[in-house]
Design a protein around this motif. Structure first.
Motif, PDB file in Angstrom:
ATOM      1  N   SER A 193       0.843  -1.189   0.000  1.00 15.09           N
ATOM      2  CA  SER A 193       0.000   0.000   0.000  1.00 15.09           C
ATOM      3  C   SER A 193       0.880   1.241   0.000  1.00 15.09           C
ATOM      4  O   SER A 193       2.009   1.202   0.481  1.00 15.09           O
ATOM      5  N   PRO A 194       0.389   2.355  -0.518  1.00 14.29           N
ATOM      6  CA  PRO A 194       1.192   3.581  -0.510  1.00 14.29           C
ATOM      7  C   PRO A 194       1.564   3.991   0.910  1.00 14.29           C
ATOM      8  O   PRO A 194       2.534   4.685   1.121  1.00 14.29           O
ATOM      9  N   ILE A 197      14.796  36.497   9.204  1.00 14.12           N
ATOM     10  CA  ILE A 197      15.523  37.270  10.216  1.00 14.12           C
ATOM     11  C   ILE A 197      16.735  37.981   9.624  1.00 14.12           C
ATOM     12  O   ILE A 197      17.224  38.931  10.217  1.00 14.12           O
ATOM     13  N   CYS A 198      17.171  37.534   8.450  1.00 13.22           N
ATOM     14  CA  CYS A 198      18.302  38.204   7.802  1.00 13.22           C
ATOM     15  C   CYS A 198      17.840  39.256   6.787  1.00 13.22           C
ATOM     16  O   CYS A 198      18.630  39.741   5.985  1.00 13.22           O
ATOM     17  N   GLY A 199      16.552  39.603   6.832  1.00 18.02           N
ATOM     18  CA  GLY A 199      16.073  40.736   6.056  1.00 18.02           C
ATOM     19  C   GLY A 199      15.532  40.430   4.683  1.00 18.02           C
ATOM     20  O   GLY A 199      15.141  41.352   3.959  1.00 18.02           O
ATOM     21  N   ASP A 200      15.490  39.166   4.278  1.00 16.14           N
ATOM     22  CA  ASP A 200      14.976  38.855   2.945  1.00 16.14           C
ATOM     23  C   ASP A 200      13.453  38.894   2.891  1.00 16.14           C
ATOM     24  O   ASP A 200      12.878  39.094   1.830  1.00 16.14           O
ATOM     25  N   ASN A 201      12.815  38.681   4.057  1.00 16.84           N
ATOM     26  CA  ASN A 201      11.354  38.763   4.173  1.00 16.84           C
ATOM     27  C   ASN A 201      10.615  37.990   3.089  1.00 16.84           C
ATOM     28  O   ASN A 201       9.648  38.485   2.502  1.00 16.84           O
ATOM     29  N   ASP A 202      11.073  36.764   2.824  1.00 13.44           N
ATOM     30  CA  ASP A 202      10.414  35.946   1.807  1.00 13.44           C
ATOM     31  C   ASP A 202       9.942  34.599   2.360  1.00 13.44           C
ATOM     32  O   ASP A 202       9.849  33.626   1.630  1.00 13.44           O
ATOM     33  N   SER A 203       9.602  34.564   3.644  1.00  6.13           N
ATOM     34  CA  SER A 203       9.161  33.298   4.238  1.00  6.13           C
ATOM     35  C   SER A 203       7.899  32.764   3.569  1.00  6.13           C
ATOM     36  O   SER A 203       7.722  31.553   3.457  1.00  6.13           O
ATOM     37  N   ALA A 204       7.041  33.637   3.089  1.00 11.23           N
ATOM     38  CA  ALA A 204       5.833  33.175   2.403  1.00 11.23           C
ATOM     39  C   ALA A 204       6.188  32.386   1.151  1.00 11.23           C
ATOM     40  O   ALA A 204       5.521  31.401   0.814  1.00 11.23           O
ATOM     41  N   GLU A 205       7.243  32.795   0.478  1.00 10.10           N
ATOM     42  CA  GLU A 205       7.683  32.074  -0.720  1.00 10.10           C
ATOM     43  C   GLU A 205       8.181  30.673  -0.358  1.00 10.10           C
ATOM     44  O   GLU A 205       7.877  29.702  -1.041  1.00 10.10           O
ATOM     45  N   TRP A 206       8.916  30.534   0.734  1.00  7.25           N
ATOM     46  CA  TRP A 206       9.420  29.216   1.155  1.00  7.25           C
ATOM     47  C   TRP A 206       8.264  28.335   1.615  1.00  7.25           C
ATOM     48  O   TRP A 206       8.257  27.125   1.352  1.00  7.25           O
ATOM     49  N   ARG A 207       7.271  28.919   2.274  1.00  2.00           N
ATOM     50  CA  ARG A 207       6.078  28.145   2.660  1.00  2.00           C
ATOM     51  C   ARG A 207       5.306  27.696   1.417  1.00  2.00           C
ATOM     52  O   ARG A 207       4.794  26.582   1.365  1.00  2.00           O
ATOM     53  N   ARG A 208       5.232  28.552   0.410  1.00  2.64           N
ATOM     54  CA  ARG A 208       4.556  28.192  -0.835  1.00  2.64           C
ATOM     55  C   ARG A 208       5.274  27.025  -1.507  1.00  2.64           C
ATOM     56  O   ARG A 208       4.642  26.090  -1.992  1.00  2.64           O
ATOM     57  N   ARG A 209       6.588  27.066  -1.506  1.00  2.00           N
ATOM     58  CA  ARG A 209       7.360  25.976  -2.109  1.00  2.00           C
ATOM     59  C   ARG A 209       7.147  24.671  -1.339  1.00  2.00           C
ATOM     60  O   ARG A 209       7.055  23.600  -1.920  1.00  2.00           O
ATOM     61  N   MET A 210       7.054  24.786  -0.018  1.00  2.00           N
ATOM     62  CA  MET A 210       6.800  23.595   0.788  1.00  2.00           C
ATOM     63  C   MET A 210       5.405  23.057   0.497  1.00  2.00           C
ATOM     64  O   MET A 210       5.215  21.846   0.388  1.00  2.00           O
ATOM     65  N   ALA A 211       4.429  23.930   0.362  1.00  2.00           N
ATOM     66  CA  ALA A 211       3.065  23.489   0.037  1.00  2.00           C
ATOM     67  C   ALA A 211       3.047  22.769  -1.315  1.00  2.00           C
ATOM     68  O   ALA A 211       2.351  21.755  -1.478  1.00  2.00           O
ATOM     69  N   ALA A 212       3.813  23.262  -2.280  1.00  2.76           N
ATOM     70  CA  ALA A 212       3.894  22.614  -3.586  1.00  2.76           C
ATOM     71  C   ALA A 212       4.529  21.230  -3.466  1.00  2.76           C
ATOM     72  O   ALA A 212       4.095  20.278  -4.128  1.00  2.76           O
ATOM     73  N   LEU A 213       5.531  21.109  -2.622  1.00  7.14           N
ATOM     74  CA  LEU A 213       6.172  19.808  -2.407  1.00  7.14           C
ATOM     75  C   LEU A 213       5.182  18.834  -1.774  1.00  7.14           C
ATOM     76  O   LEU A 213       5.068  17.680  -2.199  1.00  7.14           O
ATOM     77  N   ILE A 214       4.448  19.283  -0.780  1.00  6.08           N
ATOM     78  CA  ILE A 214       3.453  18.421  -0.131  1.00  6.08           C
ATOM     79  C   ILE A 214       2.365  18.024  -1.123  1.00  6.08           C
ATOM     80  O   ILE A 214       1.935  16.874  -1.162  1.00  6.08           O
ATOM     81  N   GLU A 215       1.932  18.965  -1.942  1.00  3.42           N
ATOM     82  CA  GLU A 215       0.900  18.652  -2.933  1.00  3.42           C
ATOM     83  C   GLU A 215       1.390  17.611  -3.932  1.00  3.42           C
ATOM     84  O   GLU A 215       0.652  16.701  -4.308  1.00  3.42           O
ATOM     85  N   ALA A 216       2.636  17.721  -4.348  1.00  2.00           N
ATOM     86  CA  ALA A 216       3.178  16.792  -5.337  1.00  2.00           C
ATOM     87  C   ALA A 216       3.517  15.429  -4.739  1.00  2.00           C
ATOM     88  O   ALA A 216       3.342  14.404  -5.398  1.00  2.00           O
ATOM     89  N   GLU A 217       3.969  15.401  -3.508  1.00  2.00           N
ATOM     90  CA  GLU A 217       4.476  14.156  -2.928  1.00  2.00           C
ATOM     91  C   GLU A 217       3.642  13.602  -1.784  1.00  2.00           C
ATOM     92  O   GLU A 217       3.859  12.478  -1.359  1.00  2.00           O
ATOM     93  N   GLU A 242      -1.934  10.789   4.033  1.00  2.00           N
ATOM     94  CA  GLU A 242      -1.898  11.713   5.175  1.00  2.00           C
ATOM     95  C   GLU A 242      -0.617  11.529   5.981  1.00  2.00           C
ATOM     96  O   GLU A 242      -0.031  12.503   6.455  1.00  2.00           O
ATOM     97  N   ALA A 243      -0.176  10.288   6.133  1.00  2.00           N
ATOM     98  CA  ALA A 243       1.050  10.031   6.896  1.00  2.00           C
ATOM     99  C   ALA A 243       2.253  10.681   6.213  1.00  2.00           C
ATOM    100  O   ALA A 243       3.121  11.253   6.878  1.00  2.00           O
ATOM    101  N   ARG A 244       2.289  10.621   4.910  1.00  6.51           N
ATOM    102  CA  ARG A 244       3.407  11.220   4.172  1.00  6.51           C
ATOM    103  C   ARG A 244       3.353  12.736   4.279  1.00  6.51           C
ATOM    104  O   ARG A 244       4.376  13.395   4.464  1.00  6.51           O
ATOM    105  N   LYS A 245       2.171  13.306   4.174  1.00 12.65           N
ATOM    106  CA  LYS A 245       2.021  14.754   4.338  1.00 12.65           C
ATOM    107  C   LYS A 245       2.502  15.172   5.724  1.00 12.65           C
ATOM    108  O   LYS A 245       3.197  16.179   5.871  1.00 12.65           O
ATOM    109  N   ASP A 246       2.139  14.375   6.732  1.00 11.44           N
ATOM    110  CA  ASP A 246       2.562  14.683   8.101  1.00 11.44           C
ATOM    111  C   ASP A 246       4.071  14.612   8.261  1.00 11.44           C
ATOM    112  O   ASP A 246       4.667  15.444   8.943  1.00 11.44           O
ATOM    113  N   ARG A 247       4.706  13.622   7.633  1.00 10.37           N
ATOM    114  CA  ARG A 247       6.173  13.513   7.723  1.00 10.37           C
ATOM    115  C   ARG A 247       6.855  14.704   7.065  1.00 10.37           C
ATOM    116  O   ARG A 247       7.812  15.265   7.607  1.00 10.37           O
ATOM    117  N   LEU A 248       6.363  15.090   5.897  1.00  7.79           N
ATOM    118  CA  LEU A 248       6.950  16.240   5.197  1.00  7.79           C
ATOM    119  C   LEU A 248       6.750  17.526   5.984  1.00  7.79           C
ATOM    120  O   LEU A 248       7.690  18.314   6.164  1.00  7.79           O
TER     121      LEU A 248
END
Length: 135
Positions: free
Chosen positions: A31-32, A59-79, A83-89
């Protein structure tokens, strides 16, 4: 798999043969939920890196945390096929974020060095996984 490769390539693009054996009785397909892809460890590490970058770059002034969260959301959506895999990621991302959140209150030379190293490591993971497994 193509979606996976596209997502991986986008994640860090910014500056960011076996011998024949006698036939065995056929086993039911796994099973998956119980079968992780061979690149699972690398994906979890990438998720942790994305979490760390989300905190450190802000904290180093780039103020792009939303972009990194978006990339993480894309990774979770793709992989995140289960539910267990989403939780691990998501857990790996949170671990990366919290590991620096508890230590750093301001940008330091060490934080900037960590950012550079994580960007490099993340790009290597993306190249390796997409090169090996990206059809």
């Amino acid at each position: 798999m193509r979606l996976f490769c596209a997502v991986l390539c986008c994640l860090l693009a910014a500056p960011l043969a076996q011998a024949q054996q006698p036939a065995a009785p056929a086993a039911p397909p796994a099973s998956p939920e119980t079968t992780a892809p061979p690149y699972e460890g690398q994906l979890l590490r990438l998720a942790e890196i994305l979490g760390a970058l989300s905190f450190l770059r802000d904290i180093c002034g780039d103020n792009d945390s939303a972009e990194w969260r978006r990339r993480m959301a894309a990774l979770i959506e793709a992989e995140g096929v289960t539910e267990a895999r989403k939780d691990r990621l998501a857990g790996a991302y949170n671990r990366g974020f919290r590991s620096y959140e508890t230590i750093y209150r301001a940008c330091t030379p060490n934080a900037e060095l960590a950012i550079a190293r994580y960007l490099d490591e993340g790009q290597k993971i993306v190249r390796d996984v997409s090169g090996r497994y990206g059809g």
